[in-house]
Design a protein around this motif. Structure first.
Motif, PDB file in Angstrom:
ATOM      1  N   HIS A   1      -1.548  -8.739   3.211  1.00 56.51           N
ATOM      2  CA  HIS A   1      -0.851  -7.478   2.963  1.00 56.51           C
ATOM      3  C   HIS A   1       0.627  -7.792   2.724  1.00 56.51           C
ATOM      4  CE1 HIS A   1      -4.473  -6.135   5.063  1.00 56.51           C
ATOM      5  NE2 HIS A   1      -4.279  -4.960   4.502  1.00 56.51           N
ATOM      6  N   CYS A   2       1.263  -7.035   1.873  1.00 59.73           N
ATOM      7  CA  CYS A   2       2.683  -7.256   1.609  1.00 59.73           C
ATOM      8  C   CYS A   2       3.332  -5.949   1.172  1.00 59.73           C
ATOM      9  CB  CYS A   2       2.888  -8.336   0.548  1.00 59.73           C
ATOM     10  SG  CYS A   2       2.220  -7.916  -1.073  1.00 59.73           S
TER      11      CYS A   2
ATOM     12  N   HIS B   1      -8.126  -0.170  -7.347  1.00 63.37           N
ATOM     13  CA  HIS B   1      -7.560   1.061  -6.803  1.00 63.37           C
ATOM     14  C   HIS B   1      -6.734   0.797  -5.554  1.00 63.37           C
ATOM     15  CE1 HIS B   1      -9.711   3.488  -9.648  1.00 63.37           C
ATOM     16  NE2 HIS B   1     -10.886   3.029  -9.256  1.00 63.37           N
ATOM     17  N   GLN B   2      -5.765   1.670  -5.344  1.00 69.20           N
ATOM     18  CA  GLN B   2      -4.898   1.662  -4.158  1.00 69.20           C
ATOM     19  C   GLN B   2      -4.176   0.325  -3.990  1.00 69.20           C
ATOM     20  OE1 GLN B   2      -7.711   2.805  -1.091  1.00 69.20           O
ATOM     21  NE2 GLN B   2      -7.363   4.992  -1.463  1.00 69.20           N
ATOM     22  N   ASN B   3      -3.665  -0.181  -5.105  1.00 69.04           N
ATOM     23  CA  ASN B   3      -2.853  -1.403  -5.112  1.00 69.04           C
ATOM     24  C   ASN B   3      -3.536  -2.592  -4.444  1.00 69.04           C
ATOM     25  OD1 ASN B   3      -0.766  -0.359  -6.607  1.00 69.04           O
ATOM     26  ND2 ASN B   3       0.819  -0.905  -5.136  1.00 69.04           N
ATOM     27  N   PHE B   4      -4.807  -2.759  -4.786  1.00 69.23           N
ATOM     28  CA  PHE B   4      -5.574  -3.907  -4.309  1.00 69.23           C
ATOM     29  C   PHE B   4      -5.755  -4.874  -5.476  1.00 69.23           C
ATOM     30  CE2 PHE B   4      -9.563  -6.147  -3.372  1.00 69.23           C
ATOM     31  CZ  PHE B   4      -9.319  -6.593  -2.086  1.00 69.23           C
ATOM     32  N   LEU B   5      -5.314  -6.124  -5.287  1.00 67.74           N
ATOM     33  CA  LEU B   5      -5.382  -7.119  -6.356  1.00 67.74           C
ATOM     34  C   LEU B   5      -6.141  -8.347  -5.903  1.00 67.74           C
ATOM     35  CD1 LEU B   5      -2.395  -5.602  -6.710  1.00 67.74           C
ATOM     36  CD2 LEU B   5      -2.303  -7.180  -8.654  1.00 67.74           C
TER      37      LEU B   5
ATOM     38  N   ALA C   1      -0.980  -4.293  -1.554  1.00 63.59           N
ATOM     39  CA  ALA C   1       0.484  -4.248  -1.645  1.00 63.59           C
ATOM     40  C   ALA C   1       0.973  -2.811  -1.680  1.00 63.59           C
ATOM     41  CB  ALA C   1       0.943  -4.977  -2.898  1.00 63.59           C
ATOM     42  N   ARG C   2       2.132  -2.571  -1.051  1.00 63.62           N
ATOM     43  CA  ARG C   2       2.755  -1.245  -1.160  1.00 63.62           C
ATOM     44  C   ARG C   2       3.233  -0.985  -2.579  1.00 63.62           C
ATOM     45  NH1 ARG C   2       4.027   1.401   3.577  1.00 63.62           N
ATOM     46  NH2 ARG C   2       3.919   0.158   5.490  1.00 63.62           N
TER      47      ARG C   2
ATOM     48  N   ALA D   1       1.014   2.372  -7.735  1.00 64.91           N
ATOM     49  CA  ALA D   1       2.414   2.169  -7.345  1.00 64.91           C
ATOM     50  C   ALA D   1       2.887   0.833  -7.911  1.00 64.91           C
ATOM     51  CB  ALA D   1       2.555   2.199  -5.828  1.00 64.91           C
ATOM     52  N   CYS D   2       3.109   0.814  -9.209  1.00 63.33           N
ATOM     53  CA  CYS D   2       3.520  -0.438  -9.850  1.00 63.33           C
ATOM     54  C   CYS D   2       4.550  -0.150 -10.928  1.00 63.33           C
ATOM     55  CB  CYS D   2       2.324  -1.165 -10.444  1.00 63.33           C
ATOM     56  SG  CYS D   2       1.696  -0.471 -11.989  1.00 63.33           S
ATOM     57  N   ARG D   3       5.313  -1.186 -11.232  1.00 66.51           N
ATOM     58  CA  ARG D   3       6.278  -1.136 -12.329  1.00 66.51           C
ATOM     59  C   ARG D   3       6.120  -2.397 -13.167  1.00 66.51           C
ATOM     60  NH1 ARG D   3       8.962   1.090  -7.934  1.00 66.51           N
ATOM     61  NH2 ARG D   3      10.157   2.995  -8.327  1.00 66.51           N
TER      62      ARG D   3
END
Length: 501
Positions: free
Chosen positions: A195-196, A277-281, A308-309, A478-480
């Protein structure tokens, strides 16, 4: 049409049959002394199709082959046309080889541009018999008019009983490129959850700036990059400066700072393979493929499952090829790839290079090659006008320039030997052409942002009419995106964009 004298390029590739005594091949002049990040690297012995060659520690297989003057590395799937090295990275579509790391560790369809050589590294060409240079399957290229798309579904229909027993086994036997391994996989594989606060994908200028800004804010940061070392395109740009320091000095300083921070994890040789989904990579980390001796019990790869947040996608851009007859011959390469091989690995991709482009970046490749001993007789730019500064640089280097021109054809059997260039009028009329001898043709159609992971999330793309590229639109996670991935191709813009992201 007046034809210039054509000089056939030397074809040094040897048959795939392994000799009882592997010959030693002398080094060629294509290695530039003192140039490249691995300039001080130790000599490394490796083999290709049974031929013993010498590379340098830190080389990819593609760089080492080019240093030995080898462009022909395989055959195409259907027509068995000669295939060479097109790019310098993971986007490589042609240079697929079999690799053998010993003890049953054989793997087909490995990109020569990403495989790292080590002492005793063994590689072989694919989809050819009895040899790479003399391939029986090349008869398909001569018979191409008979083999239209899907011809077998229309041709092999009678007698009906032949399909299961004759036609299908032959067709399936001819399919594919590499041969599958015959021994059980001796390696083990590991997995880890993490997690980060911030996951940065891509350790080029934008990614490093984003990771540094996030880390200094106190966030827990994971920085990943698929290459053996961080730096991205900076690894091919030794002459630029950042904050008054040479790019490679700045790069070393930033990597040292990040590696010394307890809230930062830097993962090289790590590919982000999926964005869910939900910022899971999902991340695939290659741990031992580059080692001559695998430590007992060490896993070959590790799958990271990261939540990741926030995510910053700084994956850069991919150079676009140009379309013309014969653009698949060995020796036809992307201009940016030639520059990477020269500046990062200290390897000239040929002795005589013609450049065709619609973008300024290819001019830098031409000028770099000219300064290091490669003859560059001609730059063909599809645009009617280019910067006067570029024209002046070319003039000082003794390079002829054709603006408002194009390439219409190439010659050469196992490697390009000449290119036909034609002027193009403002009306679109193509004028009379001429042939120019060369042993390598560098092309560039500009750059397109790498948006694969952004698209994984269902993010929409926006077409930019001015630059003729797709750009990231509304994000669903939640990404840029940052840097060249957003169309900000300049170094200063990439650094600023990464820090802001």
């Amino acid at each position: 049409m007046t034809n210039a004298r054509v000089i056939d390029a030397a074809e040094t590739e040897s048959p795939t049959a392994r000799p009882s005594v592997i010959p030693v091949v002398a080094a060629t002049s294509l290695r530039v002394p003192g140039r490249g990040r691995n300039a001080a690297g130790a000599p490394v012995r490796f083999s290709f199709d049974g031929r013993s060659l010498t590379g340098r520690a830190g080389d990819t297989l593609a760089a080492a082959l080019l240093a030995n003057g080898i462009h022909l590395v395989g055959r195409s799937f259907k027509y068995h046309r000669p295939r060479g090295i097109l790019s310098a990275g993971c986007e490589e579509p042609n240079a697929l080889v079999g690799t053998d790391r010993g003890k049953g560790r054989y793997e087909p369809n490995t990109r020569a541009t990403t495989a790292e050589i080590f002492e005793g590294f063994c590689s072989t060409s694919q989809n050819c018999w009895p040899s790479l240079r003399t391939d029986v399957g090349a008869i398909n290229d001569r018979l191409a008019p008979l083999f239209s798309a899907g011809f077998y579904y229309k041709t092999f229909m009678w007698p009906k009983s032949f399909w299961n027993k004759v036609y299908e086994p032959i067709i399936r036997g001819a399919a594919g490129l590499g041969k599958p391994p015959t021994e059980p996989d001796p390696d083990t594989y590991a997995a880890r959850y993490a997690h980060c606060d911030l996951l940065v994908v891509g350790a080029g200028a934008a990614g490093l700036a984003a990771a540094l800004a996030g880390a200094r804010s106190g966030a827990k940061v994971i920085l990943v990059d698929e290459q053996a070392e961080a730096g991205g395109w900076l690894l091919s740009e030794p002459d630029v400066t950042i904050d008054g320091r040479p790019a490679w000095v700045w790069l070393s300083d930033v990597v040292r700072i990040l590696s010394g921070m307890p809230n930062v994890t830097v993962l090289t040789r790590t590919t982000a393979i999926g964005y869910y989904h939900q910022n899971f990579l999902g991340l695939c980390q290659r741990l031992t493929d580059h080692l001559a001796t695998v430590p007992e019990g060490a896993p070959r790869e590790r799958l990271w499952k990261v939540r990741a947040r926030q995510v910053v996608l700084a994956q850069g851009a991919i150079e676009k090829p140009l379309v013309f007859a014969g653009n698949d011959r060995p020796g036809v390469m992307l201009a940016g790839a030639a520059r990477s091989f020269l500046n990062r690995y200290g390897v000239r991709v040929g002795e005589r290079a013609v450049v065709v482009t619609s973008h300024d970046s290819a001019w830098a490749a031409a000028l770099d090659l000219a300064r290091t001993g490669t003859a560059v007789p001609l730059i063909v730019d599809l645009r009617p006008t280019v910067s006067p500064d570029l024209l002046a640089e070319a003039r000082r280097s003794g390079i002829e320039v054709m603006c408002g021109g194009t390439v219409t054809d190439t010659r050469g059997r196992l490697r390009i030997s000449a290119v036909r260039v034609n002027p193009v009028a403002a009306s679109g009329t193509v004028g009379e052409g001429r042939w120019v001898a060369c042993d390598v043709l560098l092309m560039s159609g500009g750059w397109t942002p790498s948006l694969h992971l952004f698209s994984h999330t269902g993010g929409k793309l926006i077409w930019d009419e001015d630059d003729q590229i797709f750009l990231p639109g509304q994000a669903t996670e939640a990404c840029r995106c940052a840097g060249a991935g957003t169309g900000r191709f300049g170094l200063a813009a990439a650094l600023a964009d990464g820090a802001a992201a």
